[in-house]
Design an enzyme around this catalytic site. Structure first.
Site, PDB file in Angstrom:
ATOM      1  N   HIS A   1     -26.030  19.025 -72.177  1.00  0.00           N
ATOM      2  CA  HIS A   1     -26.363  18.779 -74.026  1.00  0.00           C
ATOM      3  C   HIS A   1     -24.945  18.112 -74.474  1.00  0.00           C
ATOM      4  O   HIS A   1     -24.891  18.292 -75.974  1.00  0.00           O
ATOM      5  CB  HIS A   1     -26.924  19.764 -74.665  1.00  0.00           C
ATOM      6  CG  HIS A   1     -28.222  20.402 -74.411  1.00  0.00           C
ATOM      7  ND1 HIS A   1     -29.006  21.623 -74.396  1.00  0.00           N
ATOM      8  CD2 HIS A   1     -29.102  19.306 -73.473  1.00  0.00           C
ATOM      9  CE1 HIS A   1     -29.741  21.489 -73.338  1.00  0.00           C
ATOM     10  NE2 HIS A   1     -30.198  20.092 -73.162  1.00  0.00           N
TER      11      HIS A   1
ATOM     12  N   CYS B   1     -19.863   2.378 -83.712  1.00  0.00           N
ATOM     13  CA  CYS B   1     -18.937   1.486 -82.896  1.00  0.00           C
ATOM     14  C   CYS B   1     -18.793   2.609 -81.783  1.00  0.00           C
ATOM     15  O   CYS B   1     -18.138   2.398 -80.601  1.00  0.00           O
ATOM     16  CB  CYS B   1     -17.358   1.885 -83.563  1.00  0.00           C
ATOM     17  SG  CYS B   1     -16.963   3.196 -83.609  1.00  0.00           S
TER      18      CYS B   1
ATOM     19  N   CYS C   1     -14.583   2.179 -88.223  1.00  0.00           N
ATOM     20  CA  CYS C   1     -15.768   1.373 -88.412  1.00  0.00           C
ATOM     21  C   CYS C   1     -16.251   1.598 -90.563  1.00  0.00           C
ATOM     22  O   CYS C   1     -16.783   1.462 -90.729  1.00  0.00           O
ATOM     23  CB  CYS C   1     -16.560   1.109 -87.904  1.00  0.00           C
ATOM     24  SG  CYS C   1     -17.910   2.276 -87.114  1.00  0.00           S
TER      25      CYS C   1
ATOM     26  N   LEU D   1     -25.867  39.726 -68.290  1.00  0.00           N
ATOM     27  CA  LEU D   1     -25.056  38.549 -67.848  1.00  0.00           C
ATOM     28  C   LEU D   1     -23.447  39.333 -67.709  1.00  0.00           C
ATOM     29  O   LEU D   1     -23.242  39.166 -65.866  1.00  0.00           O
ATOM     30  CB  LEU D   1     -24.424  37.843 -68.673  1.00  0.00           C
ATOM     31  CG  LEU D   1     -26.754  36.064 -67.899  1.00  0.00           C
ATOM     32  CD1 LEU D   1     -26.547  36.048 -66.907  1.00  0.00           C
ATOM     33  CD2 LEU D   1     -27.206  37.265 -68.175  1.00  0.00           C
TER      34      LEU D   1
END
Length: 291
Positions: free
Chosen positions: A135, A146, A197, A278
């Protein structure tokens, strides 16, 4: 092409059996060539909440969608004001015992690689090389015109200069770096445009409702195909972007092991479902494998 955001999943059947034994995980990981697919649950011990756990951010927060970000000036203002504060928390976060254990297992050759759904960069900070960020990553910004990418630190400096009096107080950070911030604190915040830009800047992450780039998906499929087993760490697998790899591995007859607190959308594909925190679980795995 964009998809309809999937924010929640509800099990329609009785929960499948789960265990607190790591015996199967030790056996499969010990044989090597195991690919890790990690989710937000791996980073909760680093102070970053997950989306759907017991204290998950979706219980109080609706994440930014691609359509809202690209289609609304006010949506972008709200996102950048909140993310400007949240980024500081993400940037300060340190890898926890789970991240460090994964890095050690990779270094010792037990794991063939890591695909992460997280955008916090903590696997890399722990020393794991060649992580596929499914992701994207919050440490980068991309111009939608750009396509120039730039470091988040650069944007942070520009936002500070454009908003010298901004001092909102965040009440909670979310896995995507967004925070809870009152509307009156957002008003007057000035986002900045691309320095090259003048185009719209977006964090280089996949928003809800936005598709993962095809080349990245193909690379993840290749890694699943090259592995002998898949180990899922801290993901509810609610979003199809991760679930499809579990289904691919299971469809090929490969062991799928899930270590997560609570049910997942991929439980039916798993050969082993472990319900443990975990950090302690992965630390124990490292010790048992002598890594």
């Amino acid at each position: 092409m964009r998809t309809r955001p999937t924010l929640s999943w509800t099990s329609t059947g009785a929960p499948l059996p789960r265990t607190t034994s790591l015996d199967d995980v030790v056996r499969v990981v010990g044989a090597g060539r195991v690919l890790v697919l990690s989710g937000a649950g791996l980073s909760t011990e680093s102070g970053i909440p997950d989306y759907r756990g017991a204290g998950g951010s979706l219980r109080r927060h609706t994440p930014m969608t691609y359509d809202e970000f690209t289609g609304s000036v006010e949506g972008r203002r709200r996102y950048w004001a909140r993310s400007h504060l949240g980024w500081r928390t993400i940037a300060r976060a340190a890898p926890n015992a789970g991240h460090r254990a994964v890095a050690r297992l990779v270094a010792r050759g037990h794991l063939s690689g890591v695909v992460t759904q997280n955008v916090d960069g903590l696997h890399q900070a722990a020393g794991t090389p060649d992580v596929v960020e499914l992701h994207g990553g919050l440490d980068r910004v991309v111009c939608l015109s750009c396509r120039r990418t730039s470091p988040r630190e650069e944007l942070d400096r520009r936002l500070r200069a454009a908003n010298p009096a901004f001092g909102g107080a965040a009440t909670g950070v979310n896995p995507d770096g967004d925070v809870d911030l009152a509307d009156d604190q957002v008003r007057g915040f000035r986002p900045v445009d691309c320095a090259d830009c003048g185009g719209v800047l977006k964090p280089d992450v996949v928003f809800f409702g936005e598709n993962v780039p095809r080349a990245r998906v193909d690379e993840c499929y290749r890694r699943v195909d090259d592995a002998d087993a898949l180990l899922v760490l801290g993901s509810s697998l609610t979003v199809m972007s991760g679930l499809r790899f579990v289904r691919r591995a299971a469809g090929d007859g490969k062991p799928v092991l899930i270590v997560n607190r609570g049910e997942t959308r991929g439980d039916a594909c798993a050969t082993t479902r472990v319900d443990l925190p975990l950090g302690p679980a992965l630390t124990s795995l490292v010790e048992r494998l002598g890594a």
